[in-house]
Scaffold this motif. Structure first.
Motif, mmCIF file in Angstrom:
data_model
loop_
_atom_site.group_PDB
_atom_site.id
_atom_site.type_symbol
_atom_site.label_atom_id
_atom_site.label_comp_id
_atom_site.label_asym_id
_atom_site.label_seq_id
_atom_site.Cartn_x
_atom_site.Cartn_y
_atom_site.Cartn_z
ATOM 1 N N VAL A 52 -27.750 -40.257 -48.645
ATOM 2 C CA VAL A 52 -28.304 -38.956 -48.254
ATOM 3 C C VAL A 52 -29.706 -39.133 -47.671
ATOM 4 O O VAL A 52 -30.071 -38.475 -46.688
ATOM 5 N N ALA A 53 -30.468 -40.044 -48.234
ATOM 6 C CA ALA A 53 -31.817 -40.298 -47.710
ATOM 7 C C ALA A 53 -31.763 -40.826 -46.281
ATOM 8 O O ALA A 53 -32.618 -40.482 -45.450
ATOM 9 N N LEU A 54 -30.772 -41.645 -45.980
ATOM 10 C CA LEU A 54 -30.626 -42.151 -44.620
ATOM 11 C C LEU A 54 -30.315 -41.016 -43.643
ATOM 12 O O LEU A 54 -30.840 -40.975 -42.524
ATOM 13 N N LEU A 55 -29.467 -40.094 -44.051
ATOM 14 C CA LEU A 55 -29.169 -38.944 -43.194
ATOM 15 C C LEU A 55 -30.397 -38.061 -43.014
ATOM 16 O O LEU A 55 -30.647 -37.540 -41.917
ATOM 17 N N GLU A 56 -31.166 -37.881 -44.084
ATOM 18 C CA GLU A 56 -32.400 -37.094 -43.978
ATOM 19 C C GLU A 56 -33.377 -37.763 -43.015
ATOM 20 O O GLU A 56 -34.051 -37.089 -42.229
ATOM 21 N N GLU A 57 -33.429 -39.075 -43.072
ATOM 22 C CA GLU A 57 -34.321 -39.815 -42.174
ATOM 23 C C GLU A 57 -33.909 -39.617 -40.720
ATOM 24 O O GLU A 57 -34.756 -39.394 -39.844
ATOM 25 N N GLN A 58 -32.606 -39.684 -40.442
ATOM 26 C CA GLN A 58 -32.134 -39.462 -39.076
ATOM 27 C C GLN A 58 -32.490 -38.073 -38.571
ATOM 28 O O GLN A 58 -32.792 -37.883 -37.392
ATOM 29 N N ALA A 64 -34.108 -29.584 -35.298
ATOM 30 C CA ALA A 64 -33.965 -29.152 -36.691
ATOM 31 C C ALA A 64 -32.901 -28.067 -36.863
ATOM 32 O O ALA A 64 -32.125 -28.091 -37.826
ATOM 33 N N GLU A 65 -32.848 -27.120 -35.931
ATOM 34 C CA GLU A 65 -31.907 -26.004 -36.085
ATOM 35 C C GLU A 65 -30.452 -26.422 -35.942
ATOM 36 O O GLU A 65 -29.542 -25.674 -36.318
ATOM 37 N N LEU A 66 -30.202 -27.645 -35.412
ATOM 38 C CA LEU A 66 -28.829 -28.117 -35.237
ATOM 39 C C LEU A 66 -28.351 -28.999 -36.389
ATOM 40 O O LEU A 66 -27.154 -29.258 -36.512
ATOM 41 N N ILE A 88 -25.444 -45.426 -42.183
ATOM 42 C CA ILE A 88 -25.125 -45.866 -43.539
ATOM 43 C C ILE A 88 -24.317 -47.163 -43.491
ATOM 44 O O ILE A 88 -24.599 -48.126 -44.214
ATOM 45 N N MET A 89 -23.308 -47.209 -42.617
ATOM 46 C CA MET A 89 -22.476 -48.408 -42.550
ATOM 47 C C MET A 89 -23.232 -49.581 -41.941
ATOM 48 O O MET A 89 -23.033 -50.728 -42.348
ATOM 49 N N ALA A 90 -24.118 -49.316 -40.990
ATOM 50 C CA ALA A 90 -24.914 -50.402 -40.419
ATOM 51 C C ALA A 90 -25.747 -51.080 -41.502
ATOM 52 O O ALA A 90 -25.860 -52.310 -41.539
ATOM 53 N N ALA A 91 -26.324 -50.286 -42.395
ATOM 54 C CA ALA A 91 -27.098 -50.848 -43.499
ATOM 55 C C ALA A 91 -26.221 -51.713 -44.395
ATOM 56 O O ALA A 91 -26.657 -52.756 -44.901
ATOM 57 N N ARG A 475 -30.178 -29.643 -51.421
ATOM 58 C CA ARG A 475 -30.985 -30.728 -50.845
ATOM 59 C C ARG A 475 -30.762 -30.817 -49.334
ATOM 60 O O ARG A 475 -31.705 -31.052 -48.577
ATOM 61 N N LEU A 476 -29.509 -30.652 -48.911
ATOM 62 C CA LEU A 476 -29.157 -30.607 -47.491
ATOM 63 C C LEU A 476 -28.621 -29.231 -47.167
ATOM 64 O O LEU A 476 -27.991 -28.583 -48.017
ATOM 65 N N GLU A 477 -28.838 -28.783 -45.954
ATOM 66 C CA GLU A 477 -28.334 -27.497 -45.517
ATOM 67 C C GLU A 477 -27.164 -27.715 -44.566
ATOM 68 O O GLU A 477 -27.211 -28.566 -43.683
#
Length: 482
Positions: A52-58, A64-66, A88-91, A475-477
């Motif tokens: 989830v942190a990786l997605l937040e970083e991206q 932001a609105e998208l 995530i998979m690259a990591a 945490r995520l919208e």
């Protein structure tokens, strides 16, 4: 977190490209350093990043609105989550075994990033169609992402474990066998090799005669090809463009399509965005493959922001309407933002200063034939910043495999098509002779990758549950609909 991938003891110098025997031996030596069975092993590292942190970083570099739309699309199923989880998979791949043989990677070689499209010679071909993450790296990474995508999709479709494995193995077998044929072929034959619509039709009909495909599956494939031929700029024009007060305008469909004049409620003039787009269109012509190009005969008319895909949602994508001779001679282009590849923190950085150039150079190298309008440009924006874009036609005979409703026999054939197509791309950009020698004639590599795919699909399921919980907790919208 591992920030730079090191190839597996790749200490031997690269062989002379004219010494085919040395290239073959280099591949066999790589197999001794990094056995094929090692690819079966995967488990999360103790310091594995929070997905989830990786997605937040991206999300920090996107509109932001998208972002809630992106999250909503990823929430549909573990398969759609997988489509958006390339970082995530690259990591995770950065810690896996590899042979030390490098190719130009697609970087996001899941099954939905393959499809049919028209070449400049007006041939309908099947190939990879997404290169946002392209970068040189270990060829196994693309194979693993492709194989795992079939395992994840098979589970989504309700296939049994045995059926999922058959489909996954078929993708890897297709890759291995096509690579071995490329290694044994004449040099130009390997470079020009491609899969066109006529070959696909012959293939599926042969599979039907062999009782490997039902008649309905053949009809479905032929329908996809026929539909692709109708999906050209004129059809896109009829669906996306209206005449308003005598002028051509892209039709609003918010939030998925928003004309430039509707984007700024604070009163910012759309002319500012149109100005930098005009600059982009003027300058990107220098990156096109022809010095005398039909683009020179078109003029700018209108533009709108568009939401595309799953993983790409939030990057800046524009539809650009141009006019040739008159209103009956339109052209629709897509200008898509190119950000850093998700692979770049784990591999050597791109040799290109502009990410648009990275994408286009990679696409031209890997595809059998590329869009006539494919080019790139870095532009200055009204806010003072700069962004990289690449440009291509919005629609040009494009068609895609429909995941929903697929049956194991059809998925198996499609898996082989994808595996062979990936091998063709890697054979152009890497050492096909060495890779073929590494793969060998047995199914040892195929089975190892199938094992990996099962383990990674399990991890994807766990990551999907973590992601859904992050949305549920706030945490995520995620948007109500996407």
């Amino acid at each position: 977190m591992n920030t730079h991938h090191e190839a597996s003891d790749a200490v031997e110098p690269l062989p002379d490209p004219t010494d085919f025997a040395a290239r073959e031996e280099w591949g066999r030596a790589a197999r001794r350093r990094s056995p094929r069975t090692d690819h079966a092993d995967w488990s999360p590292a103790a310091d594995r990043p929070d997905p989830v942190a990786l997605l937040e970083e991206q999300a920090t570099s996107r509109v932001a609105e998208l972002i809630p739309i992106r999250h909503a699309r990823m929430m549909v199923s573990p398969f759609t989550f997988y489509r958006g989880a390339a970082l995530i998979m690259a990591a995770d791949l950065a810690g896996t075994a590899d042979s030390g043989i490098t190719v130009q990677l697609c970087g996001d070689a899941h099954l939905s990033n393959f499809g049919v499209f028209g070449t400049p010679e007006r041939k309908l071909v099947f190939d990879i169609n997404d290169f946002d993450e392209t970068l040189p790296g270990p060829w196994e990474w693309d194979v693993k992402r492709l194989a795992a995508s079939f395992e994840v999709a098979g589970r989504h479709l309700g296939f049994s474990g045995a059926e999922c494995r058959e489909v996954t193995v078929e993708a890897v077998r297709g890759y291995r066998e096509r690579m071995r044929r490329a290694a044994a072929s004449r040099v130009l034959d390997a470079w020009y090799d491609r899969l066109d619509a006529e070959q696909i039709t012959d293939w599926v009909r042969a599979e039907q005669r062999a009782d490997n495909l039902q008649k309905e599956q053949v009809k479905r494939t032929e329908a996809i090809l026929a539909k692709a031929r109708t999906r050209d700029s004129m059809r896109a024009f009829s669906k996306l463009v209206d005449v308003v007060d005598g002028e051509l305008r892209i039709t609003a469909d918010p939030p998925l399509i928003v004309p430039v004049e509707d984007l700024w409620p604070d009163g910012r003039a759309p002319e500012q965005d149109e100005l930098w787009m005009r600059d982009l269109l003027k300058e990107f012509q220098t990156t096109l493959s022809l010095s005398r190009h039909p683009f020179q005969e078109y003029t700018y008319v209108h533009m709108a922001r568009k939401v595309v895909g799953v993983g790409s949602v939030g990057t800046r994508v524009w539809i650009v309407l141009l006019r040739g001779r008159d209103n009956g001679d339109p052209l629709l282009l897509q200008a898509k933002e190119a950000q850093a590849s998700v692979l770049e923190r784990f591999l050597a950085p791109s040799r290109y200063a502009e990410h648009g150039e990275r994408v286009v150079r990679g696409q031209r190298l890997m595809q059998a034939a590329s869009d006539l309008f494919l080019g790139w440009q870095r532009v200055g924006l009204p806010d003072g910043g700069e962004r990289d874009f690449y440009v291509r036609q919005l629609h040009d005979w494009k068609g895609a495999f429909e995941v929903e409703g697929a049956v194991p026999s059809g998925a198996k054939l499609y898996a082989r098509m994808c595996g062979e197509t990936l091998a063709r791309a890697h054979a152009r950009s890497g050492d096909r002779v060495a890779i073929a020698a590494y793969l060998g004639g047995s199914d040892r590599f195929d089975e190892a990758i199938a094992d990996f795919a099962v383990s990674y699909a399990d991890q994807n399921d766990r990551d999907y549950e973590t992601f859904v919980a992050a949305v549920a907790s706030g945490r995520l919208e995620a948007a109500a609909s996407a």
